[in-house]
Design a protein around this motif. Sequence first.
Motif, PDB file in Angstrom:
ATOM      1  N   ALA A 195       0.754  -1.366   0.042  1.00 48.59           N
ATOM      2  CA  ALA A 195      -0.105  -0.226   0.094  1.00 48.59           C
ATOM      3  C   ALA A 195       0.844   1.095   0.027  1.00 48.59           C
ATOM      4  N   ASP A 196       2.242   1.260   0.332  1.00 50.78           N
ATOM      5  CA  ASP A 196       3.175   2.448   0.591  1.00 50.78           C
ATOM      6  C   ASP A 196       3.706   2.585  -0.918  1.00 50.78           C
ATOM      7  N   TYR A 197       3.157   1.874  -2.009  1.00 54.78           N
ATOM      8  CA  TYR A 197       3.754   2.159  -3.457  1.00 54.78           C
ATOM      9  C   TYR A 197       2.891   2.458  -4.460  1.00 54.78           C
ATOM     10  N   ALA A 198       2.960   3.184  -5.374  1.00 57.41           N
ATOM     11  CA  ALA A 198       2.235   3.376  -6.462  1.00 57.41           C
ATOM     12  C   ALA A 198       2.157   2.024  -7.464  1.00 57.41           C
ATOM     13  N   PHE A 199       3.106   1.512  -7.617  1.00 53.87           N
ATOM     14  CA  PHE A 199       3.253   0.133  -8.478  1.00 53.87           C
ATOM     15  C   PHE A 199       3.783  -0.977  -7.603  1.00 53.87           C
ATOM     16  N   VAL A 200       3.170  -2.159  -7.930  1.00 53.25           N
ATOM     17  CA  VAL A 200       3.847  -3.337  -7.361  1.00 53.25           C
ATOM     18  C   VAL A 200       3.991  -4.239  -8.499  1.00 53.25           C
ATOM     19  N   ILE A 201       5.251  -4.741  -8.833  1.00 50.52           N
ATOM     20  CA  ILE A 201       5.584  -5.656  -9.929  1.00 50.52           C
ATOM     21  C   ILE A 201       5.732  -6.941  -9.191  1.00 50.52           C
TER      22      ILE A 201
END
Length: 170
Positions: A68-74
């Motif tokens: 949730a702390d990231y704009a994108f999760v790869i």
Amino acid sequence: MKLVLIVYYSRTEVTAKVATALARACGADLERIQDLRPRTGISGFLRSAWQALRGTAVDIAPAMRNPADYAFVILGTPVWAGRMSAPMRSYILQQRPHFRRIGLFCTMGGSGGRDVLSAMADLCNKLPVASMCLRQKDVLADDYRVALTSFADELTVLQSATPVAVAKPS
């Protein structure tokens, strides 16, 4: 908010090699999914294939980073018996409510990569902003850099268009 988190599972280090190179190319944070049960030897290989075919979730260590702390999760996984790895399935099931936008990649010895990426997107309940399938033989021969650069470039373009939240002073 941070921009990119790369989360991967790797039994043979092929997917780890791609995830690490991608993190360097994107300036992303990296998290390896830790399986709580060893998958070494022939019994580990057979159990991995069986769990992938059955769509089983397995016990994994708690995540160290909050997606949730990231704009994108790869998300990166090996292809096992034409399916995503069981540890990746577990991670997605645990964390999918926290995904904002996703990118997907897989490594495979044979085929089935596109089906795995589709299954991952379905499990995440999101369409990926970028995706990539790589063959194990190309990764081991370092013959995957063009695909990796293209994938990283897609993410860079998207990152530059993504506003970053700035914390208000207290």
